[in-house]
Scaffold this motif. Structure first.
Motif, PDB file in Angstrom:
ATOM      1  N   PHE A  12       0.765  -1.162  -0.058  1.00 56.45           N
ATOM      2  CA  PHE A  12      -0.015   0.017   0.201  1.00 56.45           C
ATOM      3  C   PHE A  12       0.777   1.339   0.073  1.00 56.45           C
ATOM      4  CE2 PHE A  12      -2.851  -3.280   2.356  1.00 56.45           C
ATOM      5  CZ  PHE A  12      -3.412  -3.365   1.324  1.00 56.45           C
ATOM      6  N   ASP A  13       1.980   1.378   0.818  1.00 59.92           N
ATOM      7  CA  ASP A  13       2.570   2.524   0.833  1.00 59.92           C
ATOM      8  C   ASP A  13       3.394   2.949  -0.455  1.00 59.92           C
ATOM      9  OD1 ASP A  13       2.052   2.622   3.548  1.00 59.92           O
ATOM     10  OD2 ASP A  13       4.113   2.404   4.241  1.00 59.92           O
ATOM     11  N   PRO A  14       3.882   2.252  -1.257  1.00 57.42           N
ATOM     12  CA  PRO A  14       4.182   2.305  -2.617  1.00 57.42           C
ATOM     13  C   PRO A  14       3.202   2.946  -3.728  1.00 57.42           C
ATOM     14  CG  PRO A  14       5.397   0.441  -1.993  1.00 57.42           C
ATOM     15  CD  PRO A  14       4.081   0.640  -1.022  1.00 57.42           C
ATOM     16  N   LEU A  15       1.866   2.458  -3.402  1.00 63.84           N
ATOM     17  CA  LEU A  15       0.711   2.791  -4.179  1.00 63.84           C
ATOM     18  C   LEU A  15       0.383   4.224  -3.720  1.00 63.84           C
ATOM     19  CD1 LEU A  15      -1.634  -0.272  -4.004  1.00 63.84           C
ATOM     20  CD2 LEU A  15      -0.151   0.694  -6.019  1.00 63.84           C
ATOM     21  N   LEU A  16       0.417   4.601  -2.395  1.00 63.78           N
ATOM     22  CA  LEU A  16      -0.040   5.987  -2.034  1.00 63.78           C
ATOM     23  C   LEU A  16       1.062   7.027  -2.527  1.00 63.78           C
ATOM     24  CD1 LEU A  16      -1.164   5.047   1.588  1.00 63.78           C
ATOM     25  CD2 LEU A  16      -2.673   5.541  -0.365  1.00 63.78           C
ATOM     26  N   GLN A  17       2.246   6.365  -2.504  1.00 65.58           N
ATOM     27  CA  GLN A  17       3.330   7.349  -3.014  1.00 65.58           C
ATOM     28  C   GLN A  17       3.641   7.649  -4.327  1.00 65.58           C
ATOM     29  OE1 GLN A  17       6.274   5.116  -0.863  1.00 65.58           O
ATOM     30  NE2 GLN A  17       6.768   6.759   0.291  1.00 65.58           N
ATOM     31  N   GLY A  18       2.782   6.678  -5.206  1.00 70.83           N
ATOM     32  CA  GLY A  18       2.804   6.864  -6.572  1.00 70.83           C
ATOM     33  C   GLY A  18       3.869   5.835  -7.287  1.00 70.83           C
ATOM     34  N   LYS A  19       4.685   5.147  -6.363  1.00 73.94           N
ATOM     35  CA  LYS A  19       5.738   4.223  -7.036  1.00 73.94           C
ATOM     36  C   LYS A  19       4.958   3.094  -7.588  1.00 73.94           C
ATOM     37  CE  LYS A  19       8.896   6.198  -3.612  1.00 73.94           C
ATOM     38  NZ  LYS A  19       9.845   6.151  -2.489  1.00 73.94           N
ATOM     39  N   VAL A  20       4.584   3.241  -8.751  1.00 76.21           N
ATOM     40  CA  VAL A  20       3.770   2.182  -9.294  1.00 76.21           C
ATOM     41  C   VAL A  20       4.746   1.084  -9.722  1.00 76.21           C
ATOM     42  CG1 VAL A  20       2.453   1.708 -11.419  1.00 76.21           C
ATOM     43  CG2 VAL A  20       2.132   3.588 -10.183  1.00 76.21           C
ATOM     44  N   LYS A  21       5.965   1.144 -10.251  1.00 78.19           N
ATOM     45  CA  LYS A  21       6.925   0.062 -10.607  1.00 78.19           C
ATOM     46  C   LYS A  21       7.115  -0.584  -9.460  1.00 78.19           C
ATOM     47  CE  LYS A  21       9.163   2.148 -14.530  1.00 78.19           C
ATOM     48  NZ  LYS A  21      10.576   2.379 -15.226  1.00 78.19           N
ATOM     49  N   ARG A  22       7.300  -0.250  -8.322  1.00 79.42           N
ATOM     50  CA  ARG A  22       7.750  -0.865  -7.202  1.00 79.42           C
ATOM     51  C   ARG A  22       6.486  -1.712  -6.693  1.00 79.42           C
ATOM     52  NH1 ARG A  22      10.534  -1.784  -2.595  1.00 79.42           N
ATOM     53  NH2 ARG A  22       9.582  -1.672  -0.619  1.00 79.42           N
ATOM     54  N   ALA A  23       5.254  -1.100  -6.546  1.00 80.07           N
ATOM     55  CA  ALA A  23       4.154  -1.798  -6.072  1.00 80.07           C
ATOM     56  C   ALA A  23       3.730  -2.908  -6.769  1.00 80.07           C
ATOM     57  CB  ALA A  23       2.987  -0.620  -6.172  1.00 80.07           C
ATOM     58  N   CYS A  24       3.842  -2.755  -8.486  1.00 78.41           N
ATOM     59  CA  CYS A  24       3.714  -3.868  -9.265  1.00 78.41           C
ATOM     60  C   CYS A  24       4.777  -5.112  -8.835  1.00 78.41           C
ATOM     61  CB  CYS A  24       3.729  -3.477 -10.898  1.00 78.41           C
ATOM     62  SG  CYS A  24       2.485  -2.373 -11.090  1.00 78.41           S
ATOM     63  N   ARG A  25       5.923  -4.686  -8.720  1.00 83.45           N
ATOM     64  CA  ARG A  25       6.877  -5.667  -8.563  1.00 83.45           C
ATOM     65  C   ARG A  25       6.597  -6.395  -7.061  1.00 83.45           C
ATOM     66  NH1 ARG A  25      11.829  -6.193  -5.572  1.00 83.45           N
ATOM     67  NH2 ARG A  25      11.957  -3.776  -4.744  1.00 83.45           N
ATOM     68  N   ILE A  26       6.064  -5.931  -6.111  1.00 85.29           N
ATOM     69  CA  ILE A  26       5.631  -6.262  -4.762  1.00 85.29           C
ATOM     70  C   ILE A  26       4.203  -7.108  -5.180  1.00 85.29           C
ATOM     71  CG2 ILE A  26       4.531  -6.016  -2.695  1.00 85.29           C
ATOM     72  CD1 ILE A  26       6.247  -3.286  -2.553  1.00 85.29           C
ATOM     73  N   LEU A  27       3.510  -6.662  -6.113  1.00 87.02           N
ATOM     74  CA  LEU A  27       2.093  -7.347  -6.241  1.00 87.02           C
ATOM     75  C   LEU A  27       2.666  -8.822  -6.963  1.00 87.02           C
ATOM     76  CD1 LEU A  27      -0.781  -7.528  -6.414  1.00 87.02           C
ATOM     77  CD2 LEU A  27      -0.811  -6.619  -8.981  1.00 87.02           C
ATOM     78  N   LEU A  28       3.621  -8.743  -7.943  1.00 94.70           N
ATOM     79  CA  LEU A  28       4.139  -9.954  -8.431  1.00 94.70           C
ATOM     80  C   LEU A  28       4.434 -10.974  -7.651  1.00 94.70           C
ATOM     81  CD1 LEU A  28       5.232  -8.537 -11.969  1.00 94.70           C
ATOM     82  CD2 LEU A  28       3.170  -9.669 -11.526  1.00 94.70           C
ATOM     83  N   GLN A  29       5.457 -10.485  -6.682  1.00 94.95           N
ATOM     84  CA  GLN A  29       6.200 -11.477  -5.697  1.00 94.95           C
ATOM     85  C   GLN A  29       5.118 -11.949  -4.963  1.00 94.95           C
ATOM     86  OE1 GLN A  29       9.089 -12.363  -5.650  1.00 94.95           O
ATOM     87  NE2 GLN A  29       8.993 -13.714  -3.642  1.00 94.95           N
ATOM     88  N   LEU A  30       4.166 -11.176  -4.370  1.00 96.96           N
ATOM     89  CA  LEU A  30       2.944 -11.650  -3.626  1.00 96.96           C
ATOM     90  C   LEU A  30       2.227 -12.737  -4.115  1.00 96.96           C
ATOM     91  CD1 LEU A  30       1.605  -8.242  -1.916  1.00 96.96           C
ATOM     92  CD2 LEU A  30       2.732  -9.991  -0.805  1.00 96.96           C
ATOM     93  N   ARG A  31       2.077 -12.602  -5.445  1.00 96.62           N
ATOM     94  CA  ARG A  31       1.361 -13.688  -5.950  1.00 96.62           C
ATOM     95  C   ARG A  31       2.234 -15.231  -6.303  1.00 96.62           C
ATOM     96  NH1 ARG A  31      -1.083 -13.901 -12.447  1.00 96.62           N
ATOM     97  NH2 ARG A  31      -2.411 -15.976 -12.010  1.00 96.62           N
ATOM     98  N   GLN A  32       3.576 -14.883  -6.382  1.00 97.25           N
ATOM     99  CA  GLN A  32       4.599 -15.977  -6.278  1.00 97.25           C
ATOM    100  C   GLN A  32       4.560 -16.742  -4.918  1.00 97.25           C
ATOM    101  OE1 GLN A  32       8.394 -14.626  -7.870  1.00 97.25           O
ATOM    102  NE2 GLN A  32       7.561 -14.360  -9.718  1.00 97.25           N
ATOM    103  N   GLU A  33       4.470 -15.820  -3.993  1.00 96.82           N
ATOM    104  CA  GLU A  33       4.559 -16.530  -2.453  1.00 96.82           C
ATOM    105  C   GLU A  33       3.115 -17.084  -2.280  1.00 96.82           C
ATOM    106  OE1 GLU A  33       5.804 -13.171  -0.326  1.00 96.82           O
ATOM    107  OE2 GLU A  33       7.704 -13.117  -1.114  1.00 96.82           O
ATOM    108  N   GLY A  34       2.249 -17.277  -2.901  1.00 94.84           N
ATOM    109  CA  GLY A  34       0.917 -17.909  -2.751  1.00 94.84           C
ATOM    110  C   GLY A  34      -0.121 -17.047  -2.065  1.00 94.84           C
ATOM    111  N   ILE A  35      -0.003 -15.584  -2.035  1.00 93.28           N
ATOM    112  CA  ILE A  35      -1.166 -14.726  -1.471  1.00 93.28           C
ATOM    113  C   ILE A  35      -2.334 -14.942  -2.274  1.00 93.28           C
ATOM    114  CG2 ILE A  35      -1.630 -12.405  -0.790  1.00 93.28           C
ATOM    115  CD1 ILE A  35       0.486 -13.690   1.083  1.00 93.28           C
ATOM    116  N   GLU A  36      -3.394 -14.834  -1.648  1.00 94.28           N
ATOM    117  CA  GLU A  36      -4.695 -15.126  -2.385  1.00 94.28           C
ATOM    118  C   GLU A  36      -5.295 -13.631  -2.923  1.00 94.28           C
ATOM    119  OE1 GLU A  36      -6.373 -17.830  -2.983  1.00 94.28           O
ATOM    120  OE2 GLU A  36      -5.132 -19.330  -1.831  1.00 94.28           O
TER     121      GLU A  36
END
Length: 340
Positions: free
Chosen positions: A216-240
């Protein structure tokens, strides 16, 4: 008194307090703080140690008896108590009673989970703060992780070039246990200093790790590339995907209520207080509100509804595509050329 893990060693030079409370979600820093306290206590003659878990089945009378009984082989003792996610009224009262039992031959080491602001206003937390230092242990965020890595390398007689340090921070963000293990291995290899990017890439296997709240913090800051990287990693880690939809719904709802209130002439300070926005996150919220207008927030909520429908239909790929699009949507005020 609030202490941070990096301040503990200096604090202990002046002696032990009767009680310490270590709380938070970072396992490496929590374990290191506990180990440092135990070692210091053993050097001062605290040779007996007993551990209790404050769950619903805990017999508090057993702890009170232990706090007043010395071993045949030791005149000083440590009692360790692990607190659950929530304390009921009885446990809160008994904990405060226990703190009154402190004496020079007893050291209380109390650990607990991450606490929200409301929990830190509770009577039991205030009693712990009065009894001795409270030590929050949190994973350094991206802004400070490089500094933490530099200090950890120095502790092992190592240094790294700037490019190598950046790669190490990227490769292990959110996973202090893993990077600490890799640094210990590097220290045994007698490598030329400073470490180079090539040396690290040849010898170290990346292992970053994130939890959903770090999105959430990168999203609020507008750091979209970082947020997308975290999102992809969360999927790889099995987060629903459904879990992220639930958490994003709460975040978007807060932003929309803030934006509506601001348009109605209310002050941000009052709105943030009414919505229980933590003071540490208020500047992030203001940054997002300045960049993302109400119309965009409504579009993002519609996209989130589409992600929810995909989750309900067991279309995992579609749900993650919507989540990715939502992250991109936090970049600026422009409406996106997609519609759910």
């Amino acid at each position: 008194m609030r202490l941070y893990p990096e301040q503990l060693a200096k604090h202990l030079q002046a002696g032990l307090a009767p009680c310490y409370f270590i709380y938070g979600e970072e396992p490496l820093l929590k374990q290191e703080a506990l180990d440092m306290l135990r070692q210091t206590a053993r050097a001062l003659g605290f040779d007996d140690r007993q551990r209790f878990d404050a769950d619903q089945g805990l017999d508090w009378d057993e702890i009170f008896a232990a706090s007043q009984t010395l071993s045949l082989f030791s005149q000083r003792q440590i009692i360790e108590l692990h607190l659950p996610d929530k304390l009921d009224k009885t446990a809160s009262e008994r904990l405060r009673e226990l703190l009154k039992q402190c004496h020079p031959d007893l050291l209380l080491l109390i650990t607990g989970p991450k606490l929200n602001q409301q929990q830190q206003k509770g009577a039991w937390f205030k009693a712990l703060s009065a009894a001795g230092p409270v030590i929050p242990v949190v994973t350094p965020d991206a802004r400070y992780f490089g500094r933490w890595l530099t200090q950890r390398l120095q502790q092992h007689g190592l240094s790294a070039e700037s490019e190598a340090l950046q790669w190490l921070a990227y490769a292990f963000e959110g996973n202090l246990l893993a990077v600490n293990g890799e640094i210990e291995k590097l220290a045994l290899q007698n490598l030329p200093q400073p470490l180079t990017l090539q040396q690290l890439q040849q010898r170290v296997q990346p292992h970053h790790q994130f939890n959903p709240f770090q999105l959430f913090d990168p999203l609020l800051q507008g750091k979209v590339k970082r947020a997308c990287r975290i999102l992809l990693q969360l999927r790889q880690e099995g987060i629903e995907a459904g879990m992220l939809c639930h958490l994003l719904a709460r975040e978007l709802s807060t932003l929309q209520q803030l934006q509506l209130g601001l348009q109605g002439g209310q002050s941000f300070t009052q709105l943030a207080a009414n919505l229980h926005v933590w003071s540490s996150r208020q500047s992030l919220m203001q940054s997002a509100l300045a960049r993302v207008p109400l119309a965009k927030l409504r579009q993002l909520q519609a996209m989130l509804a589409a992600a929810d429908r995909a989750v309900a239909a067991f279309d995992d790929d579609e749900a993650w595509r919507w989540l990715y699009s939502i992250c991109v949507g936090f970049l600026d005020d422009r409406l996106m050329a997609i519609s759910p």
